[in-house]
Structure formats: C-alpha cells, structure tokens
Design a protein around this motif. Structure first.
Motif, PDB file in Angstrom:
ATOM      1  N   ARG A 190      52.911  48.547  32.405  1.00 16.38           N
ATOM      2  CA  ARG A 190      52.328  48.357  33.737  1.00 16.38           C
ATOM      3  C   ARG A 190      51.533  47.063  33.761  1.00 16.38           C
ATOM      4  O   ARG A 190      50.712  46.812  32.890  1.00 16.38           O
ATOM      5  CB  ARG A 190      51.420  49.545  34.053  1.00 16.38           C
ATOM      6  CG  ARG A 190      50.754  49.480  35.410  1.00 16.38           C
ATOM      7  CD  ARG A 190      49.840  50.679  35.559  1.00 16.38           C
ATOM      8  NE  ARG A 190      49.089  50.621  36.799  1.00 16.38           N
ATOM      9  CZ  ARG A 190      47.947  51.251  36.992  1.00 16.38           C
ATOM     10  NH1 ARG A 190      47.417  51.988  36.016  1.00 16.38           N
ATOM     11  NH2 ARG A 190      47.325  51.169  38.150  1.00 16.38           N
ATOM     12  N   GLU A 191      51.761  46.239  34.786  1.00 21.58           N
ATOM     13  CA  GLU A 191      51.101  44.931  34.876  1.00 21.58           C
ATOM     14  C   GLU A 191      50.291  44.835  36.161  1.00 21.58           C
ATOM     15  O   GLU A 191      50.765  45.195  37.243  1.00 21.58           O
ATOM     16  CB  GLU A 191      52.145  43.816  34.827  1.00 21.58           C
ATOM     17  CG  GLU A 191      51.548  42.423  34.719  1.00 21.58           C
ATOM     18  CD  GLU A 191      52.584  41.410  34.270  1.00 21.58           C
ATOM     19  OE1 GLU A 191      52.801  41.285  33.044  1.00 21.58           O
ATOM     20  OE2 GLU A 191      53.188  40.764  35.148  1.00 21.58           O
ATOM     21  N   LEU A 192      49.070  44.320  36.033  1.00 23.28           N
ATOM     22  CA  LEU A 192      48.172  44.135  37.161  1.00 23.28           C
ATOM     23  C   LEU A 192      47.825  42.654  37.315  1.00 23.28           C
ATOM     24  O   LEU A 192      47.774  41.912  36.332  1.00 23.28           O
ATOM     25  CB  LEU A 192      46.877  44.932  36.959  1.00 23.28           C
ATOM     26  CG  LEU A 192      47.003  46.441  36.811  1.00 23.28           C
ATOM     27  CD1 LEU A 192      45.631  47.063  36.561  1.00 23.28           C
ATOM     28  CD2 LEU A 192      47.654  47.055  38.039  1.00 23.28           C
ATOM     29  N   ILE A 193      47.578  42.252  38.545  1.00 18.66           N
ATOM     30  CA  ILE A 193      47.130  40.890  38.857  1.00 18.66           C
ATOM     31  C   ILE A 193      45.801  40.995  39.589  1.00 18.66           C
ATOM     32  O   ILE A 193      45.691  41.692  40.612  1.00 18.66           O
ATOM     33  CB  ILE A 193      48.152  40.147  39.726  1.00 18.66           C
ATOM     34  CG1 ILE A 193      49.451  39.937  38.950  1.00 18.66           C
ATOM     35  CG2 ILE A 193      47.584  38.797  40.191  1.00 18.66           C
ATOM     36  CD1 ILE A 193      50.583  39.362  39.791  1.00 18.66           C
ATOM     37  N   ALA A 194      44.787  40.323  39.060  1.00 18.65           N
ATOM     38  CA  ALA A 194      43.467  40.288  39.686  1.00 18.65           C
ATOM     39  C   ALA A 194      43.156  38.859  40.108  1.00 18.65           C
ATOM     40  O   ALA A 194      43.344  37.924  39.326  1.00 18.65           O
ATOM     41  CB  ALA A 194      42.401  40.798  38.719  1.00 18.65           C
ATOM     42  N   VAL A 195      42.680  38.700  41.332  1.00 14.91           N
ATOM     43  CA  VAL A 195      42.285  37.388  41.852  1.00 14.91           C
ATOM     44  C   VAL A 195      40.796  37.429  42.173  1.00 14.91           C
ATOM     45  O   VAL A 195      40.334  38.334  42.889  1.00 14.91           O
ATOM     46  CB  VAL A 195      43.088  37.011  43.104  1.00 14.91           C
ATOM     47  CG1 VAL A 195      42.607  35.671  43.661  1.00 14.91           C
ATOM     48  CG2 VAL A 195      44.575  36.959  42.794  1.00 14.91           C
ATOM     49  N   VAL A 196      40.062  36.457  41.640  1.00 13.20           N
ATOM     50  CA  VAL A 196      38.623  36.351  41.862  1.00 13.20           C
ATOM     51  C   VAL A 196      38.349  34.938  42.375  1.00 13.20           C
ATOM     52  O   VAL A 196      38.647  33.961  41.687  1.00 13.20           O
ATOM     53  CB  VAL A 196      37.853  36.604  40.544  1.00 13.20           C
ATOM     54  CG1 VAL A 196      36.367  36.355  40.745  1.00 13.20           C
ATOM     55  CG2 VAL A 196      38.107  38.007  40.032  1.00 13.20           C
ATOM     56  N   LEU A 197      37.813  34.831  43.571  1.00 11.50           N
ATOM     57  CA  LEU A 197      37.534  33.526  44.170  1.00 11.50           C
ATOM     58  C   LEU A 197      36.064  33.448  44.573  1.00 11.50           C
ATOM     59  O   LEU A 197      35.512  34.406  45.136  1.00 11.50           O
ATOM     60  CB  LEU A 197      38.411  33.290  45.400  1.00 11.50           C
ATOM     61  CG  LEU A 197      39.925  33.275  45.172  1.00 11.50           C
ATOM     62  CD1 LEU A 197      40.657  33.117  46.499  1.00 11.50           C
ATOM     63  CD2 LEU A 197      40.329  32.174  44.206  1.00 11.50           C
ATOM     64  N   GLY A 198      35.437  32.321  44.270  1.00 16.34           N
ATOM     65  CA  GLY A 198      34.047  32.108  44.661  1.00 16.34           C
ATOM     66  C   GLY A 198      33.069  32.941  43.854  1.00 16.34           C
ATOM     67  O   GLY A 198      32.070  33.423  44.396  1.00 16.34           O
ATOM     68  N   SER A 199      33.328  33.115  42.566  1.00 13.54           N
ATOM     69  CA  SER A 199      32.381  33.804  41.708  1.00 13.54           C
ATOM     70  C   SER A 199      31.380  32.792  41.153  1.00 13.54           C
ATOM     71  O   SER A 199      31.483  31.577  41.416  1.00 13.54           O
ATOM     72  CB  SER A 199      33.107  34.533  40.572  1.00 13.54           C
ATOM     73  OG  SER A 199      32.238  35.436  39.924  1.00 13.54           O
ATOM     74  N   VAL A 200      30.426  33.278  40.370  1.00  9.76           N
ATOM     75  CA  VAL A 200      29.347  32.416  39.900  1.00  9.76           C
ATOM     76  C   VAL A 200      29.235  32.518  38.377  1.00  9.76           C
ATOM     77  O   VAL A 200      29.083  33.622  37.832  1.00  9.76           O
ATOM     78  CB  VAL A 200      28.004  32.808  40.553  1.00  9.76           C
ATOM     79  CG1 VAL A 200      26.880  31.910  40.027  1.00  9.76           C
ATOM     80  CG2 VAL A 200      28.097  32.754  42.060  1.00  9.76           C
ATOM     81  N   GLY A 201      29.328  31.361  37.710  1.00  3.53           N
ATOM     82  CA  GLY A 201      29.134  31.314  36.266  1.00  3.53           C
ATOM     83  C   GLY A 201      30.042  32.275  35.519  1.00  3.53           C
ATOM     84  O   GLY A 201      31.223  32.458  35.861  1.00  3.53           O
ATOM     85  N   ASN A 202      29.482  32.940  34.520  1.00  2.00           N
ATOM     86  CA  ASN A 202      30.267  33.852  33.692  1.00  2.00           C
ATOM     87  C   ASN A 202      30.650  35.144  34.409  1.00  2.00           C
ATOM     88  O   ASN A 202      31.409  35.953  33.864  1.00  2.00           O
ATOM     89  CB  ASN A 202      29.498  34.189  32.410  1.00  2.00           C
ATOM     90  CG  ASN A 202      29.493  33.035  31.426  1.00  2.00           C
ATOM     91  OD1 ASN A 202      30.468  32.279  31.355  1.00  2.00           O
ATOM     92  ND2 ASN A 202      28.409  32.887  30.676  1.00  2.00           N
ATOM     93  N   ASN A 203      30.140  35.332  35.609  1.00  3.99           N
ATOM     94  CA  ASN A 203      30.539  36.516  36.378  1.00  3.99           C
ATOM     95  C   ASN A 203      32.038  36.524  36.670  1.00  3.99           C
ATOM     96  O   ASN A 203      32.605  37.583  36.941  1.00  3.99           O
ATOM     97  CB  ASN A 203      29.765  36.571  37.703  1.00  3.99           C
ATOM     98  CG  ASN A 203      28.305  36.913  37.502  1.00  3.99           C
ATOM     99  OD1 ASN A 203      27.964  38.000  37.046  1.00  3.99           O
ATOM    100  ND2 ASN A 203      27.438  35.962  37.820  1.00  3.99           N
TER     101      ASN A 203
END
Length: 396
Positions: free
Chosen positions: A242-255
């Motif tokens: 099973r494969e998942l794709i996560a998109v994170v935009l506009g995060s801060v530093g190591n978050n």
C-alpha cells in the motif's frame, strides 16, 4: 447522452472491517498551511487541510518538470549546456556552458540535489525555451486533473503567477510515480555525476528528502523551499503493498518533517483497506438488442477502499450503469458500462464492466435471413400459382 441506470444491485457490509474495540484515530494536527494525504493507487483522499488553497510550490515544481522530460526524452540522450548559460539562483550543480550530460544525469541532479540550473537546461532542451516548456507544464498538469495550478518556470523559483494546490500537487505526484524511472530516482539517497571538466565541480549528490533515512517505507518524492513558499514536501511511503502520498505546503522549519510523518502514520495506522469487489466478478446480466442471448457483465479490476479503523463497518451499495443499450454483436472483453459504488450518499468510485462472452447477432436479426425468408416466400407463391395454372389446364 442519456445515462441508462439499470438497477441498484446490492447492499452489503464490507468484509474485514469488523467493529474494533479501539476508537478511530483522530486526524493529525499539522503546522502546514495546506496539506493532503492520498492513496496512490485509487486517489482516495484520507486527510485534507485547505487542499484547494492557492500555494507556492517551490522546488516541488520539479516533479512536473521531470515527468515531462521523461515522457519526451530518451534517458541516454545527450544534452549540451547552451551558449551563454550563466547559472540560476538557489540550489544548483553549477552547470557550465558547453558541458554535456545525459538526460538521466540531469534528472538525478534535478530530483536528488534539487538543482535549479538542471531544471532550466532540461526545459530548454525539451521545448526550446522556458516559456514554451511552461506551456507544456500547464497542459500536462491539467491532464492529471490538476486544474487549479499555473506554472511559469521549471524549478519553482518565486513568481506570483506560479502556484498550485495541495490536491493538484498530489495528483501530479501520483501521475509521476507511475513512471518506473521517476520512482527509482526519487527513492535514491545519493548519486554521483560523471567526471566533469573541472575536477573540483560538484559530483556527489545527496537527496534533500530526509524521510528516506527516517521513515519506514519512504520512497520519495521531493522537497521545496523559498521564503515565499516556506517549507514544502511531497512525501510517499509504501508498506505491505500500500502506497500513500502526503503533500505539505507552507510549513515552518523542521515541522515539515513532523507534518509529513504524522500524515503518513495517520494513513497507515488509521485506515483499513477493504476489497469491496474483486476482478472478473459477474454482477449483472443484460439484454442484448438483436443478440442471440443475454450477456453477463464482469468487473475489469478489483475495487478497494480505505475505511477508518475502529468505526462501524459501513454499508456499500453499487449501481450498474450503461451509457447506452447494448446491441449485438458484442465481443468478449468489450467495455459496456461501469459499476458505481456508494457508501451512503458518498460516491466512492467506479469500475469498468466488460462483456463476459461473445454475443453474435441472432439469426433472425441478419439481413440475409430476411432476404432468404422473403425469397422462399416468393418461390412458394410462384409455385402455388404454377400449380393452380396446371390444375386449370387439366380441367380443360
């Protein structure tokens, strides 16, 4: 075109989702301004935060750049750095005028080291100019379903007209991950470029995606950062098929790393996959106009869905839908309609329906059959008239 809906066939409780003692996992709290978690194979969205908000993508743009280059170039094709090339701001491998690389080497520089100069050289090689390549980018993005994005350069450097959404970027990444070479490159932790004219030139490249070292099953995809975009990451991981794709935009530093990790953990731990219908399953039998018999409809592929672990087993129903009446002749494997699946009022998706067998035209539906019938009838009439004339002559 009018849609013919035959019948809602079945309501059933999905298997393997028995009531769990533990409560469903709560959604993660992420710092990012926009985020999404998607099943790679089905496109099912498991989590979303401002998924359609317009955001700057930074170097995650290079996913689309690589996808276009892979579709339009041979990996061993040679690319010469054009005359007058003076480099590009930001992350780079410091390409120099006249240097020659293969498309493969430039793709590794692009996706592993996030080289902005490699992006521009590839774009000019593929399309002749950055502007022409940007037009290809927008066309390709739209073809993946990413219709709320606009790209003006191949590397994601700041421009107010260069933007995307978390949902669009997940769709682009999903399309790119279907390319075996792309998958191989984004999962690579390090790469060495071939010998360069300057012995001090950069050759040893290390992937900027820290999840490749930190997260079990991580296999991609791309990092990004600019002051305007802040920290961006498109991450993927595969566990037990099973494969998942996560998109994170506009995060801060190591978050950015904890955001992506929280999303992937939520997907793997908080949802249970269920096969609702298998491949080649017979779901209906329909009349065939002018056919010798009815035809059975079978599913072209299995349909799987992820349901929150710990919630009561949901009821799933399906409808068989045909865009038009089925008319003979029918060939085995011919796509005739679709099986649309619902959970409550929510549409889960659809599976193509195929003909299970050949169905020829019925004998009576053939033109030559009626021609023969007509011919036989004409001969019979002529024969009867002949007999009548014979009887009349004998009576005389």
């Amino acid at each position: 075109m009018r849609l013919w809906v035959l019948v809602a066939l079945l309501v059933f409780v999905t298997q393997g989702l028995g009531a769990a003692a533990a409560a469903a996992a709560p959604p993660p709290q992420v710092v990012a301004g926009a985020a999404i978690l998607m099943e790679a194979d089905t496109g099912q969205v498991l989590y979303a935060k401002n998924p359609d908000a317009r955001m700057y993508p930074a170097s995650t743009t290079k996913i689309l750049t690589a996808l276009i280059a892979l579709e339009r170039c041979d990996l061993d094709e040679e690319v010469r750095v054009p005359p007058g090339f003076t480099g590009i701001d930001g992350s780079a491998v410091y390409l120099r005028e006249g240097e020659v690389f293969t498309v493969r080497d430039l793709l590794y520089a692009l996706l592993v080291h996030s080289a902005n100069d490699a992006a521009v050289v590839l774009a000019e090689h593929v399309a002749g100019s950055v502007d022409a390549f940007a037009r290809l980018m927008n066309k390709k993005a739209a073809s993946t379903g990413a219709r709320h994005s606009h790209f003006v350069n191949p590397n994601g450097l700041p421009d107010e007209n260069h933007y995307t959404t978390a949902r669009d970027l997940a769709l682009i990444a999903r399309a790119a991950m279907r390319q075996p070479t792309f998958r191989e490159i984004v999962a690579t932790k390090s790469y060495v470029l071939p010998e360069r004219e300057d012995p001090k030139a950069l050759r040893h490249l290390w992937n900027t995606n820290k999840l490749l070292w930190r997260y079990e099953g991580a296999n991609g995809i791309k990092t990004g950062y600019t002051t305007q975009a802040q920290q961006c990451l498109v991450a993927s991981a595969r566990r037990e098929g099973r494969e998942l794709i996560a998109v994170v935009l506009g995060s801060v530093g190591n978050n950015v790393w904890t955001d992506a990790t929280a999303l992937l953990d939520y997907g793997f731990d908080g949802f249970t996959r269920s096969q609702i219908v298998g491949a080649n399953r017979s779901v209906a039998s329909v009349k065939v106009a002018y056919g010798a018999r009815d035809v059975a409809l079978v599913t072209a592929s299995p349909f799987v869905w992820s349901f929150p672990t710990g919630e009561p087993s949901p009821a799933v129903r399906w409808d068989v839908r045909l865009p038009r009446p089925v008319t003979a002749p029918v060939q085995k494997g011919q796509e005739l309609g679709s099986l649309v699946l619902y959970s409550g009022a929510r549409r889960l998706g659809a599976v193509p329906l195929l003909a299970a067998d050949d169905v020829p035209r019925a004998l009576w539906a053939s033109w030559w059959f009626w021609t023969g019938v007509g011919g036989c009838g004409l001969l019979l009439v002529r024969y009867r008239n002949y007999r009548r004339r014979r009887r009349y002559l004998f009576r005389r």
